[in-house]
Design a protein around this motif. Sequence first.
Motif, PDB file in Angstrom:
ATOM      1  N   THR A  30       0.814  -1.216   0.000  1.00  0.00           N
ATOM      2  CA  THR A  30       0.000   0.000   0.000  1.00  0.00           C
ATOM      3  C   THR A  30       0.851   1.272   0.000  1.00  0.00           C
ATOM      4  N   CYS A  31       2.028   1.217   0.607  1.00  0.00           N
ATOM      5  CA  CYS A  31       2.913   2.389   0.584  1.00  0.00           C
ATOM      6  C   CYS A  31       3.369   2.680  -0.850  1.00  0.00           C
ATOM      7  N   ALA A  32       3.696   1.612  -1.586  1.00  0.00           N
ATOM      8  CA  ALA A  32       4.113   1.774  -2.984  1.00  0.00           C
ATOM      9  C   ALA A  32       2.951   2.294  -3.832  1.00  0.00           C
ATOM     10  N   ILE A  33       1.750   1.792  -3.562  1.00  0.00           N
ATOM     11  CA  ILE A  33       0.570   2.261  -4.300  1.00  0.00           C
ATOM     12  C   ILE A  33       0.376   3.757  -4.067  1.00  0.00           C
ATOM     13  N   PHE A  34       0.414   4.162  -2.802  1.00  0.00           N
ATOM     14  CA  PHE A  34       0.196   5.576  -2.483  1.00  0.00           C
ATOM     15  C   PHE A  34       1.307   6.449  -3.053  1.00  0.00           C
ATOM     16  N   ALA A  35       2.536   5.977  -3.042  1.00  0.00           N
ATOM     17  CA  ALA A  35       3.642   6.751  -3.609  1.00  0.00           C
ATOM     18  C   ALA A  35       3.462   6.926  -5.110  1.00  0.00           C
ATOM     19  N   GLU A  36       3.009   5.866  -5.769  1.00  0.00           N
ATOM     20  CA  GLU A  36       2.815   5.909  -7.222  1.00  0.00           C
ATOM     21  C   GLU A  36       1.621   6.769  -7.610  1.00  0.00           C
ATOM     22  N   VAL A  57     -13.958   3.182   8.715  1.00  0.00           N
ATOM     23  CA  VAL A  57     -13.376   1.910   8.277  1.00  0.00           C
ATOM     24  C   VAL A  57     -11.886   2.155   8.030  1.00  0.00           C
ATOM     25  N   PRO A  58     -11.012   1.313   8.591  1.00  0.00           N
ATOM     26  CA  PRO A  58      -9.578   1.538   8.399  1.00  0.00           C
ATOM     27  C   PRO A  58      -9.163   1.552   6.927  1.00  0.00           C
ATOM     28  N   VAL A  59      -8.190   2.388   6.610  1.00  0.00           N
ATOM     29  CA  VAL A  59      -7.656   2.475   5.244  1.00  0.00           C
ATOM     30  C   VAL A  59      -7.232   1.092   4.756  1.00  0.00           C
ATOM     31  N   SER A  60      -6.596   0.319   5.628  1.00  0.00           N
ATOM     32  CA  SER A  60      -6.119  -1.007   5.228  1.00  0.00           C
ATOM     33  C   SER A  60      -7.265  -1.908   4.770  1.00  0.00           C
ATOM     34  N   ALA A 188      -2.011  -2.827   6.803  1.00  0.00           N
ATOM     35  CA  ALA A 188      -1.960  -2.116   8.086  1.00  0.00           C
ATOM     36  C   ALA A 188      -0.525  -2.030   8.597  1.00  0.00           C
ATOM     37  N   ALA A 189       0.225  -3.127   8.502  1.00  0.00           N
ATOM     38  CA  ALA A 189       1.622  -3.123   8.938  1.00  0.00           C
ATOM     39  C   ALA A 189       2.459  -2.183   8.075  1.00  0.00           C
TER      40      ALA A 189
END
Length: 195
Positions: A30-36, A57-60, A188-189
């Motif tokens: 998810t970090c890579a998705i958000f960065a892209e 609802v959690p983002v994860s 989440a992690a």
Amino acid sequence: MSDHAKRLLPLLAVLALSGCASIPRNTANTCAIFAERSGFVTNWRRDAERASAEFGVPVSVLMATIQAESNFEARARPPRRWILGFIPGPRISTAYGYAQVLDGTWEDYQRKTGRYSDRRYDFADAIRFIGWYHANSARILGISKSDAYRLYLAYHSGHAGYGRGVWRDRPEALRGAKRAQTMASRYAAQLQRCR
């Protein structure tokens, strides 16, 4: 505005829109998705955080639902049935977009929220829909908003179908729920490390 800037505007628009239509390179992170997907036109982290804040609802969990449903393909559709093995027939359902929402469910969402301009192929609209649907699952069915597994089963089977337990006889629903649960934990992690 200079002539040079005017000539660049159509190119910038095409580049911005083409980036939105492709699947992110690493849908398992998810970090890579958000960065892209963080630019001046599109910002998926902002969109996910807004939906999370609005519906609790959690983002994860939101991101895991999209990953399980379409793997972040904006215009995803279910496969077609084939007639005589070579004639394309109808699709197996009307599911469409990031969230794989059925036509009737999307129309119900638009009617109940007044969001008639929302589109299933728009990430911000799709993730907001998922937040809305999961929040309703929590309210109607008593599912925790952080329970990716059961929220996915309710998402896949519908509220009435979940209540009747139709998912018990649907291997695809059980596989999707397990995938959503696994990805929600992973996302989440990851989000803890890339904040």
